[in-house]
Design an enzyme around this catalytic site. Structure first.
Site: not given
Ligand code: 5GP
Length: 141
Positions: A104-106, A35-36
């Site tokens: 996606h899963f964290h 995660d970035i």
């Molecule tokens: P969610 O959709 O589960 O709430 O979170 C999306 C996740 O993607 C966040 O933790 C965010 O930091 C991550 N994220 C957003 N844009 C990018 C990106 O361009 N690259 C990466 N590696 N992670 C990203």
């Protein structure tokens, strides 16, 4: 009712190699990268190659493959960071906290008494590169 899949979401573009990522693991069905904006060091994201907006429309076989990789990565991040715990998170639709609309899963290594960092802070590329290397080493070790 859920919305449809947008093939130009950020993770689809990472899968197609149009955007860079710090890859930690990949196989025929899944892809894992850092995660970035990590909530903790070693925060990984695990995604299916097969398009799915989230858990609601995912093909069950693809979901099973993702969970196999989530388990593999959970063990690997604990080893890589000598973490005594790991948190797995997964969000669906805006009301459920989802921001990027490719399933996606964290996977986040955790330590006693250490809270998750707030979302939205970009990590330095050199730190992400070093952390990805640690996780890849744990996966082969
Ligand atoms: P969610 O959709 O589960 O709430 O979170 C999306 C996740 O993607 C966040 O933790 C965010 O930091 C991550 N994220 C957003 N844009 C990018 C990106 O361009 N690259 C990466 N590696 N992670 C990203």
């Amino acid at each position: 009712m859920t919305s449809s899949y947008d093939s130009n979401n950020i993770f689809a573009r990472i899968l197609r190699g149009e955007l860079p990522a710090h890859t930690v693991y990949e196989d025929a069905d899944t892809f894992a990268f850092l995660d970035i904006m990590p909530r903790g060091d070693g925060h990984c994201l695990v995604i299916p190659r097969k398009p799915a907006r989230n858990i609601l429309d995912a093909d069950p076989d693809s979901l099973a493959a993702v969970l196999r990789t989530v388990q593999k990565l959970s063990r690997a991040v604990m080893e890589a960071f000598a973490a005594p715990g790991v948190t797995v998170q997964q969000f669906n639709e805006p009301a459920g906290g989802q921001v990027v609309f490719h399933l996606h899963f964290h996977v986040i290594p955790r330590f006693e008494g250490v809270t998750l960092r707030p979302p939205g802070t970009m990590e330095k590329p050199e730190i992400l590169a070093a952390n990805a290397q640690k996780i890849r080493a744990a996966l082969v070790g």
